[in-house]
Design an enzyme around this catalytic site. Sequence first.
Site, PDB file in Angstrom:
ATOM      1  N   ALA A 166     -29.013 -28.928 -12.825  1.00 41.11           N
ATOM      2  CA  ALA A 166     -29.552 -29.530 -11.610  1.00 41.11           C
ATOM      3  C   ALA A 166     -29.854 -28.457 -10.589  1.00 41.11           C
ATOM      4  O   ALA A 166     -29.319 -27.344 -10.667  1.00 41.11           O
ATOM      5  CB  ALA A 166     -28.550 -30.535 -11.026  1.00 41.11           C
ATOM      6  N   LYS A 218     -20.354 -21.229 -23.425  1.00 45.20           N
ATOM      7  CA  LYS A 218     -21.241 -21.293 -22.258  1.00 45.20           C
ATOM      8  C   LYS A 218     -21.190 -19.988 -21.474  1.00 45.20           C
ATOM      9  O   LYS A 218     -22.203 -19.535 -20.931  1.00 45.20           O
ATOM     10  CB  LYS A 218     -20.853 -22.464 -21.355  1.00 45.20           C
ATOM     11  N   SER A 254     -32.508 -19.141 -12.646  1.00 40.14           N
ATOM     12  CA  SER A 254     -31.056 -19.189 -12.790  1.00 40.14           C
ATOM     13  C   SER A 254     -30.367 -19.266 -11.432  1.00 40.14           C
ATOM     14  O   SER A 254     -30.910 -18.829 -10.420  1.00 40.14           O
ATOM     15  CB  SER A 254     -30.549 -17.954 -13.552  1.00 40.14           C
ATOM     16  N   SER A 255     -29.159 -19.799 -11.438  1.00 40.87           N
ATOM     17  CA  SER A 255     -28.395 -19.923 -10.193  1.00 40.87           C
ATOM     18  C   SER A 255     -28.124 -18.551  -9.577  1.00 40.87           C
ATOM     19  O   SER A 255     -28.104 -18.402  -8.350  1.00 40.87           O
ATOM     20  CB  SER A 255     -27.076 -20.657 -10.439  1.00 40.87           C
TER      21      SER A 255
END
Length: 308
Positions: free
Chosen positions: A129, A185, A255-256
């Site tokens: 998100a 992850k 990307s964050s």
Amino acid sequence: MKITVVGSGAMGSVFGGILAEGGHDVTLFDTWCEHVKAINENGLHLSGVSGDRLIHVRATCTAEGIPCQDLIIILVKSGCTAAAAEASRIFSGPGTMVLTLQNGLGNLEVIASILGPGHAIGGTTSHGAFVLGPGAVRHAGAGETILGEFKGGLTPRVERLAETLSRAGLPARAVENTDGPVWSKLLVNAGINALTALLRVPNGVLTENPWARELLAMAVEEGAAIARGRNIVLSFSDPVAHCLDVAAKTGGNISSMLQDVRAGRKTEIGVLNLALAEEGKKMGIPAPVNSILASLVQAIENSYRDRI
């Protein structure tokens, strides 16, 4: 179920909003007061893979007044984990479950040290998100959420929690040990985030640029060697191929970590590449690429005010 989401930015809003839609008594707790104000006045506008709609959910900038909760979900940036856990004391009771789905290593241990190991539940999620603006979040990708006890073992409460999330529309699975999914992850994030932040490119460019592909492969291979040294079973047989596949499938994503660098914010490099390098050092397994990537990102963070 009474649920407070601590850190109600992108992922927190997705989880909190969908759980509220599922009939739970949800409070979104965040320090971004403009976001909180917009949600309280106009509702949470959630768009993307789960549909475009307005969700009416309570939001607050302060812990004061939040009653004892059944479930606390901590989804803050890793640098704020300790502060989030401390703030959660006021609405945490003897039976409160505290779930973290944060990226990287160490967050679950911090939460357990502050709120007690008996409360702590860890895991990882494949949802994605990003925030569009105050009160508006795009649900960019859906997937499975995996949960497990801090101390390990498959317990009835974690199985019930997985069922609760699944019934609300957030497919979840309880496991005996979350190390494998968390490390799996971690390797993807270690391969993608730092490089995209340093090169200022979307994820997909890493699959097209031969030098970036090589760096990604070296960083992921180092992480996989450390995971093997810890007897952690990853979720895939070829970590590099999997990381490249994720980068390709999320090709247009920013990307964050790149978002943080663009905004001049502190990144999560400390729980990703740096954490891998430090873990490798403790085990006598070299991780020079992860160490250098971490140093480069830290150098960028330290030079924000000197930008030209």
